[in-house]
Design an enzyme around this catalytic site. Structure first.
Site, PDB file in Angstrom:
ATOM      1  N   ASP A   1      -4.905  -0.223  -9.151  1.00 44.27           N
ATOM      2  CA  ASP A   1      -5.428   0.242 -10.441  1.00 44.27           C
ATOM      3  C   ASP A   1      -6.895   0.694 -10.371  1.00 44.27           C
ATOM      4  O   ASP A   1      -7.452   1.136 -11.377  1.00 44.27           O
ATOM      5  CB  ASP A   1      -5.317  -0.874 -11.494  1.00 44.27           C
ATOM      6  CG  ASP A   1      -3.867  -1.208 -11.827  1.00 44.27           C
ATOM      7  OD1 ASP A   1      -2.993  -0.362 -11.575  1.00 44.27           O
ATOM      8  OD2 ASP A   1      -3.618  -2.313 -12.337  1.00 44.27           O
TER       9      ASP A   1
ATOM     10  N   LYS B   1      -7.687  -2.622 -19.111  1.00 39.95           N
ATOM     11  CA  LYS B   1      -6.692  -1.611 -19.502  1.00 39.95           C
ATOM     12  C   LYS B   1      -5.436  -2.297 -20.015  1.00 39.95           C
ATOM     13  O   LYS B   1      -5.154  -3.463 -19.704  1.00 39.95           O
ATOM     14  CB  LYS B   1      -6.328  -0.683 -18.338  1.00 39.95           C
ATOM     15  CG  LYS B   1      -5.664  -1.353 -17.107  1.00 39.95           C
ATOM     16  CD  LYS B   1      -4.156  -1.505 -17.195  1.00 39.95           C
ATOM     17  CE  LYS B   1      -3.567  -2.176 -15.954  1.00 39.95           C
ATOM     18  NZ  LYS B   1      -2.377  -2.953 -16.152  1.00 39.95           N
TER      19      LYS B   1
HETATM   20  O1  C5P Z   1      -2.818  -3.272  -5.361  1.00 42.02           O
HETATM   21  P1  C5P Z   1      -2.722  -4.465  -6.271  1.00 42.02           P
HETATM   22  O2  C5P Z   1      -3.571  -5.606  -5.820  1.00 42.02           O
HETATM   23  O3  C5P Z   1      -2.922  -4.089  -7.673  1.00 42.02           O
HETATM   24  O4  C5P Z   1      -1.205  -4.952  -6.174  1.00 42.02           O
HETATM   25  C1  C5P Z   1      -0.818  -6.273  -5.901  1.00 42.02           C
HETATM   26  C2  C5P Z   1       0.576  -6.256  -5.318  1.00 42.02           C
HETATM   27  O5  C5P Z   1       1.518  -5.774  -6.283  1.00 42.02           O
HETATM   28  C3  C5P Z   1       0.784  -5.400  -4.101  1.00 42.02           C
HETATM   29  O6  C5P Z   1       0.439  -6.075  -2.919  1.00 42.02           O
HETATM   30  C4  C5P Z   1       2.276  -5.083  -4.163  1.00 42.02           C
HETATM   31  O7  C5P Z   1       3.006  -6.196  -3.688  1.00 42.02           O
HETATM   32  C5  C5P Z   1       2.528  -4.989  -5.651  1.00 42.02           C
HETATM   33  N1  C5P Z   1       2.470  -3.606  -6.130  1.00 42.02           N
HETATM   34  C6  C5P Z   1       3.550  -2.751  -5.901  1.00 42.02           C
HETATM   35  N2  C5P Z   1       3.465  -1.451  -6.336  1.00 42.02           N
HETATM   36  C7  C5P Z   1       2.390  -1.002  -7.021  1.00 42.02           C
HETATM   37  C8  C5P Z   1       1.296  -1.859  -7.286  1.00 42.02           C
HETATM   38  C9  C5P Z   1       1.365  -3.165  -6.823  1.00 42.02           C
HETATM   39  O8  C5P Z   1       4.537  -3.132  -5.301  1.00 42.02           O
HETATM   40  N3  C5P Z   1       2.364   0.263  -7.429  1.00 42.02           N
END
Ligand code: C5P
Length: 328
Positions: free
Chosen positions: A166, A10
């Site tokens: 995501d 994406k």
């Molecule tokens: O969930 P994902 O692995 O995509 O996100 C990695 C990190 O990015 C999370 O642990 C968080 O620190 C940060 N994040 C965030 N807010 C979001 C998505 C991700 O703070 N909406």
């Protein structure tokens, strides 16, 4: 039994941060768009005795790729097994709390199987293209298929959001306005197939590193999200770039000045607009025609500063994970 899925990357056509949860996650308003750059994930259920390393085994074509529980595919399979076990104990229940009868589901005992996951990576890692979340979405889709579709799309999205913010989008794909931390999806009318040039530098950027540095009271240039949505409704790319922004650029661009040079180069080569995707470092430009996009790729490849970068011409697509067992 095997199921092979191709799952798209994406880009973020806009990205705003509208708040922060107590657990540190940021509340987003972001328009996500699938592009035709695919990882291929093959999931097999095999009768192998339970091994010390557990009943999830991952093989990746890239030897540096972690194949243990750091891998999003591993975590997605764990979430699926957990949900499977509680469904077996408590009965299979749909979104309306009705019990479900499902012959294939009843005849499979996942407990006695090894889940073998083979990953062919085409989506660059730590790139802002949701490669890890896409792979997790593919594993959930494949396991649900192999087990007789016991879980609804909504349930899969719930398990998936525990793996990565995501994943719910990646289970759906297309053109979607995502809110919350990414779990609230508002599908938009498809953005017509437009040529996208993607430039991924030869370094990665950690998403937590970017979010940790973000001050939600000082976000810099923010998108006009309703304006971006209107531009998509009107299929007007010029208008889209007038209204869009990615607030995470305020962290990643100053840290990696080459990204601004990539954006400028894309614009000089005729892109209607250029933006960083997610937390970066991938930058994309949208072009009016295929010919312009192909010519831009050729020119960028000749610039010595960018010659070790991944430079691709892709297109927007409107699908999420697709089963391809019949064609390979
Ligand atoms: O969930 P994902 O692995 O995509 O996100 C990695 C990190 O990015 C999370 O642990 C968080 O620190 C940060 N994040 C965030 N807010 C979001 C998505 C991700 O703070 N909406």
């Amino acid at each position: 039994m095997k199921c092979t899925i191709k799952v798209p990357a994406k880009i973020n056509l806009s990205l705003d941060v509208v708040g922060k949860r107590e657990d540190g996650y940021h509340l987003l308003e972001t328009v996500m768009q699938s592009i035709d750059l695919y990882d291929i994930i093959k999931v097999s259920l095999i009768d192998l005795p339970y091994s010390k390393s557990g009943n999830i085994q991952i093989i990746a074509d890239n030897p540096t790729f972690p194949c243990d529980s750091r891998n999003t595919c591993h975590r997605a399979a764990e979430q699926f097994i957990k949900a499977w076990q509680s469904a077996k104990k408590e009965g299979l229940i749909d979104e309306n709390n009705q019990s479900v009868t499902n012959e294939k589901y009843n005849s499979i005992s996942l407990e006695t199987k090894t889940i073998l996951i083979h990953i062919t990576k085409n989506i660059p890692q730590a790139a802002g293209l949701a490669g890890g979340s896409a792979d997790a979405a593919a594993v959930l889709t494949a396991l649900n298929h192999l087990c007789g579709l016991p879980f609804t799309d909504g349930s899969l999205a719930r398990f998936g959001s525990k793996v990565g913010a995501d994943v719910p989008f990646c289970l759906t794909g297309g053109t979607v306005l995502c809110k919350g931390i990414g779990e609230i999806l508002e599908p938009l009318p498809p953005l017509k197939c437009v040529p996208v040039v993607l430039v991924k530098p030869n370094f990665g950027v950690s998403t937590p590193w970017v979010f940790e540095r973000l001050n939600i009271n000082q976000l810099g240039k923010r998108p006009n999200t309703p304006g971006v949505v209107d531009a998509i409704l009107e299929q007007n790319i010029t208008e889209l770039f007038d209204k869009t922004a990615n607030v995470l650029e305020s962290i990643t661009l100053p840290a990696f000045p080459v990204l601004s040079r990539i954006k400028d180069t894309l614009l000089e080569l005729g892109a209607v607009g250029a933006l960083m995707s997610g937390s970066g470092p991938s930058v994309f430009g949208i072009f009016q025609t295929d010919e312009q996009a192909v010519a831009a790729v050729a020119k960028i490849k000749k610039i010595s500063e960018f010659n070790s970068y991944t430079i691709l011409k892709t297109d927007t697509v409107q699908n999420g994970p697709i089963r391809i067992d019949d064609v390979i």
